[in-house]
Design a protein around this motif. Structure first.
Motif, PDB file in Angstrom:
ATOM      1  N   SER A   8      23.844  51.707  -1.910  1.00 43.05           N
ATOM      2  CA  SER A   8      25.247  50.954  -1.078  1.00 43.05           C
ATOM      3  C   SER A   8      25.683  50.853  -0.288  1.00 43.05           C
ATOM      4  O   SER A   8      26.119  50.155   0.496  1.00 43.05           O
ATOM      5  CB  SER A   8      26.574  51.756  -1.691  1.00 43.05           C
ATOM      6  N   CYS A  32      24.581  50.984  -7.510  1.00 42.40           N
ATOM      7  CA  CYS A  32      25.166  51.469  -6.771  1.00 42.40           C
ATOM      8  C   CYS A  32      26.168  50.363  -6.324  1.00 42.40           C
ATOM      9  O   CYS A  32      26.056  50.567  -5.047  1.00 42.40           O
ATOM     10  CB  CYS A  32      24.050  52.361  -5.939  1.00 42.40           C
ATOM     11  N   GLY A  33      26.363  49.243  -6.641  1.00 40.39           N
ATOM     12  CA  GLY A  33      26.642  48.148  -5.662  1.00 40.39           C
ATOM     13  C   GLY A  33      26.169  47.826  -4.636  1.00 40.39           C
ATOM     14  O   GLY A  33      26.903  46.824  -3.963  1.00 40.39           O
ATOM     15  N   ASN A  53      24.080  37.709  -9.652  1.00 41.69           N
ATOM     16  CA  ASN A  53      23.708  39.070  -9.401  1.00 41.69           C
ATOM     17  C   ASN A  53      23.024  39.661  -8.233  1.00 41.69           C
ATOM     18  O   ASN A  53      22.702  40.849  -7.988  1.00 41.69           O
ATOM     19  CB  ASN A  53      24.132  39.857 -10.976  1.00 41.69           C
ATOM     20  N   GLU A  80      29.612  40.468  -1.345  1.00 39.85           N
ATOM     21  CA  GLU A  80      30.719  40.837  -1.839  1.00 39.85           C
ATOM     22  C   GLU A  80      30.046  40.157  -2.997  1.00 39.85           C
ATOM     23  O   GLU A  80      30.330  41.155  -4.850  1.00 39.85           O
ATOM     24  CB  GLU A  80      32.478  40.073  -1.804  1.00 39.85           C
ATOM     25  N   ARG A  83      27.537  42.863  -5.392  1.00 39.52           N
ATOM     26  CA  ARG A  83      27.691  43.800  -5.279  1.00 39.52           C
ATOM     27  C   ARG A  83      28.894  44.170  -6.376  1.00 39.52           C
ATOM     28  O   ARG A  83      28.680  45.081  -7.011  1.00 39.52           O
ATOM     29  CB  ARG A  83      27.802  44.262  -3.874  1.00 39.52           C
ATOM     30  N   SER A  84      29.906  43.256  -6.266  1.00 40.77           N
ATOM     31  CA  SER A  84      30.779  43.119  -7.404  1.00 40.77           C
ATOM     32  C   SER A  84      30.085  42.829  -8.833  1.00 40.77           C
ATOM     33  O   SER A  84      30.207  43.863 -10.073  1.00 40.77           O
ATOM     34  CB  SER A  84      32.617  42.915  -7.115  1.00 40.77           C
ATOM     35  N   PRO A  87      27.088  45.947 -11.348  1.00 44.63           N
ATOM     36  CA  PRO A  87      26.987  47.462 -11.699  1.00 44.63           C
ATOM     37  C   PRO A  87      26.876  46.894 -13.438  1.00 44.63           C
ATOM     38  O   PRO A  87      26.774  47.421 -14.433  1.00 44.63           O
ATOM     39  CB  PRO A  87      28.432  47.569 -11.533  1.00 44.63           C
TER      40      PRO A  87
END
Length: 109
Positions: A8, A32-33, A53, A80, A83-84, A87
């Motif tokens: 992360s 873990c982002g 992703n 971003e 990362r978002s 998951p």
């Protein structure tokens, strides 16, 4: 816990493999982002969605790999987004599910 913190907190997780079955570390990084960059090693096609992703580049293309890494570390909106979305991508890929898929493949042979 330590591995999750590394995933992360890294600027990018990079897997430049030439061929993979179903690589788990990128899924762990997504869970873990982490912002993920992958070469198209075939096994990632079950979960990797380029520009959504992760970033996916052609195999054996160091220039494309370097460009993708640079994009992730310099383009904050892109990082971003990756990362978002990671998951949710990783959530269905439990170790139990992957084990069943593997066993089913063996039993079909």
């Amino acid at each position: 816990k330590e591995l999750a913190e590394l995933y992360s907190s890294s600027d990018a997780f990079v897997l430049p493999s030439l061929l993979e079955g179903l690589p788990v570390p990128p899924l762990e990084a997504m869970a873990c982002g982490g912002a993920v960059v992958l070469s198209d090693s075939r096994g990632i096609r079950d979960y990797a969605v380029n520009e959504t992703n992760c970033l996916v580049v052609p195999r054996s293309n160091p220039q494309a790999l370097g460009d993708a890494i640079l994009r992730v570390i310099t383009d904050e909106p892109l990082a971003e987004r990756l990362r978002s979305n990671g998951p949710a991508t990783a959530a269905p890929w439990t170790y139990e599910r992957m084990g069943r898929i593997f066993l089913d493949a063996i039993e079909r042979k």
